[in-house]
Motif scaffolding. Structure first.
Motif, PDB file in Angstrom:
ATOM      1  N   UNK A  29      56.610  69.419  67.166  1.00  0.00           N
ATOM      2  CA  UNK A  29      56.927  68.009  66.988  1.00  0.00           C
ATOM      3  C   UNK A  29      58.276  67.854  66.306  1.00  0.00           C
ATOM      4  N   UNK A  30      58.957  66.767  66.593  1.00  0.00           N
ATOM      5  CA  UNK A  30      60.183  66.430  65.868  1.00  0.00           C
ATOM      6  C   UNK A  30      59.803  65.730  64.575  1.00  0.00           C
ATOM      7  N   UNK A  31      60.219  66.293  63.444  1.00  0.00           N
ATOM      8  CA  UNK A  31      59.929  65.691  62.157  1.00  0.00           C
ATOM      9  C   UNK A  31      60.912  64.580  61.826  1.00  0.00           C
ATOM     10  N   UNK A  32      60.533  63.739  60.868  1.00  0.00           N
ATOM     11  CA  UNK A  32      61.374  62.603  60.481  1.00  0.00           C
ATOM     12  C   UNK A  32      62.169  62.859  59.202  1.00  0.00           C
ATOM     13  N   UNK A  33      61.663  63.753  58.335  1.00  0.00           N
ATOM     14  CA  UNK A  33      62.350  64.040  57.075  1.00  0.00           C
ATOM     15  C   UNK A  33      61.812  65.342  56.501  1.00  0.00           C
ATOM     16  N   UNK A  34      62.554  65.906  55.515  1.00  0.00           N
ATOM     17  CA  UNK A  34      62.123  67.122  54.831  1.00  0.00           C
ATOM     18  C   UNK A  34      62.607  67.093  53.390  1.00  0.00           C
ATOM     19  N   UNK A  35      61.690  67.420  52.443  1.00  0.00           N
ATOM     20  CA  UNK A  35      62.059  67.522  51.032  1.00  0.00           C
ATOM     21  C   UNK A  35      61.297  68.679  50.405  1.00  0.00           C
ATOM     22  N   UNK A  36      61.845  69.223  49.317  1.00  0.00           N
ATOM     23  CA  UNK A  36      61.122  70.183  48.493  1.00  0.00           C
ATOM     24  C   UNK A  36      60.718  69.475  47.207  1.00  0.00           C
ATOM     25  N   UNK A  37      59.434  69.603  46.842  1.00  0.00           N
ATOM     26  CA  UNK A  37      58.883  68.850  45.716  1.00  0.00           C
ATOM     27  C   UNK A  37      58.003  69.778  44.881  1.00  0.00           C
ATOM     28  N   UNK A  38      58.167  69.803  43.559  1.00  0.00           N
ATOM     29  CA  UNK A  38      57.274  70.603  42.720  1.00  0.00           C
ATOM     30  C   UNK A  38      55.814  70.189  42.916  1.00  0.00           C
ATOM     31  N   UNK A  39      54.936  71.193  43.090  1.00  0.00           N
ATOM     32  CA  UNK A  39      53.523  70.898  43.312  1.00  0.00           C
ATOM     33  C   UNK A  39      52.642  72.052  42.875  1.00  0.00           C
ATOM     34  N   UNK A  40      51.526  72.210  43.579  1.00  0.00           N
ATOM     35  CA  UNK A  40      50.476  73.137  43.173  1.00  0.00           C
ATOM     36  C   UNK A  40      49.435  72.362  42.391  1.00  0.00           C
ATOM     37  N   UNK A  41      48.157  72.555  42.717  1.00  0.00           N
ATOM     38  CA  UNK A  41      47.122  71.742  42.078  1.00  0.00           C
ATOM     39  C   UNK A  41      47.133  71.874  40.566  1.00  0.00           C
ATOM     40  N   UNK A  42      47.321  73.099  40.071  1.00  0.00           N
ATOM     41  CA  UNK A  42      47.345  73.268  38.623  1.00  0.00           C
ATOM     42  C   UNK A  42      48.486  72.507  37.986  1.00  0.00           C
ATOM     43  N   UNK A  43      49.691  72.697  38.519  1.00  0.00           N
ATOM     44  CA  UNK A  43      50.862  72.030  37.957  1.00  0.00           C
ATOM     45  C   UNK A  43      50.774  70.518  38.134  1.00  0.00           C
TER      46      UNK A  43
END
Length: 305
Positions: A29-43
Motif C-alpha cells: 500500500x502507499x502510505x500517507x506519512x511516517x514518523x518515529x515516536x518513543x513508545x513501548x508499553x513499559x515506557x
C-alpha cells in the motif's frame, strides 16, 4: 524523591505510518506519512504515570544505538528516574512497526531487541526501587520469567501490583494470579486469557469472573468506546467511556494503566482511579502517536464532557 510508581517493562521506538487501510497479506500500500515516536508499553505507562501526577521510576533495557539514547532522553525529559534503564552492548533497541488506518485502528509488529534482556538479575540489581514503590506495573513485552519474578517480589513486599497482560496470546501461568492485585486486560487480551469471547460489558463480566476464580485480586477490562468493567469478589461495576472523536488509538490502553496507577498511588479510590484513567485515555485518542498523545494531569483535571 522516592518513586511511588515503578514500571518494569519495554522501551521501543515506534515506527509509525498512516495508510488508508491495513494491508492484506502480500499487498503493498502507499502510505500517507511516517514518523518515529518513543513508545513501548513499559515506557508509555511510565510517561503516562509521570504526566498524570506520580513519581516514577523505569526498569528496562535498551540497545547501544541512537534509538536507545532517544528513548532514555524522552523519559528523563518527563522527570522519570532512569537509573535502571540499562544499555545492552551489541544489541539493538526494541522497535514497533505500526500501521494506522483512516478509521484510527492499528496493526503492530514488535521486535524485542534490548527488551529481551530484561532479566530477573537486572531487576534484582534495582530492588531498592521496588522497595520504595507504592505501585508496581508489569506488561508482557519483556521475558515471561522476569514478569513472574517481579509480580512475586512485588507481592512479597506488600506493594500494589498491576499486570497489564499485553500482548496476551493465551492463559497466564497459574501461580501469577495470586500475586496480582489488579489485572487490566482489553477485550482481546481477556479473550486470550480465558478463551471466552469478550465484546461487551456483559461478556467482560463473564471473563472477569473466570479470572477472579483463578485467584487474581481484582480485574478491570478496558472496552474502548464501551468503557471499562471493574470486578472484584464483592462487586461488579461498568464505567461508561467519555465521548471523544478518535484520531489514533495507539497507547490508549497504556495511558489508562498509567493514569489508574498514578491515581491509586495518590490515594484515590478505585472508582476515582478508573474514571481518571478513562479521561486520560479518551484525551489520548484525540491525538496521534504513543507518548506524544498522553495528556497531562492539568488536562485531565480540566476535562469537560
Amino acid at each position: 524523591m522516592q518513586a511511588k510508581v515503578v514500571i518494569v517493562g519495554s522501551l521501543n521506538m515506534d515506527l509509525v505510518t498512516r495508510a488508508p487501510r491495513l494491508p492484506r497479506a502480500g499487498e503493498t500500500l502507499a502510505g500517507q506519512s511516517f514518523v518515529t515516536v518513543p513508545g513501548g508499553k513499559g515506557a508509555n505507562q511510565a510517561v503516562a504515570a509521570a504526566r498524570l501526577g506520580a513519581s516514577v521510576a523505569m526498569i528496562g533495557c535498551v540497545g547501544d544505538d541512537a534509538y536507545g539514547e532517544q528513548l532514555r532522553s524522552a523519559l528523563l525529559t518527563e522527570g522519570i528516574d532512569c537509573q535502571a534503564v540499562t544499555t545492552i552492548a551489541g544489541e539493538s533497541t526494541g522497535v514497533a512497526l505500526i500501521v494506522v488506518d483512516d478509521n484510527s485502528q492499528n496493526a503492530i509488529v514488535i521486535v524485542a531487541g534490548g527488551n529481551g534482556h530484561v532479566s530477573a538479575s537486572v531487576v534484582d540489581g534495582f530492588d531498592v526501587l521496588l522497595q520504595q514503590a507504592e505501585v508496581i506495573i508489569c506488561q508482557l513485552e519483556v521475558p515471561e520469567s522476569t514478569v513472574g519474578h517481579v509480580l512475586k517480589r512485588g507481592h512479597e513486599l506488600g506493594k500494589t501490583v498491576i499486570l497489564n497482560p499485553a500482548p496476551a496470546t493465551g492463559p497466564l501461568p497459574e501461580q501469577w494470579y495470586g500475586w496480582v492485585d489488579y489485572l487490566i486486560p482489553n477485550e482481546s487480551e481477556a479473550t486470550a486469557l480465558t478463551g471466552l469471547p469478550v465484546d461487551s460489558p456483559a461478556s467482560a463480566e463473564s471473563a472477569a469472573k473466570t479470572l477472579l476464580a483463578s485467584g487474581v485480586g481484582k480485574v478491570v477490562v478496558t472496552l474502548g468506546e464501551q468503557g471499562a468493567l471493574f470486578a472484584s469478589q464483592e462487586r461488579v461495576e461498568h464505567f461508561p467511556a467519555p465521548r471523544v472523536k478518535p484520531v489514533d488509538t495507539t497507547a490508549a490502553g497504556d495511558t489508562f494503566v498509567g493514569g489508574f496507577a498514578a491515581a491509586l498511588a495518590d490515594g484515590k479510590s478505585e472508582a476515582e482511579a478508573i474514571r481518571f484513567g478513562q479521561i486520560a485515555a479518551a484525551l489520548s485518542v484525540t491525538r496521534s502517536g504513543a507518548q506524544p498523545s498522553i495528556p497531562t494531569f492539568a488536562e485531565v483535571q480540566g476535562y469537560q464532557p
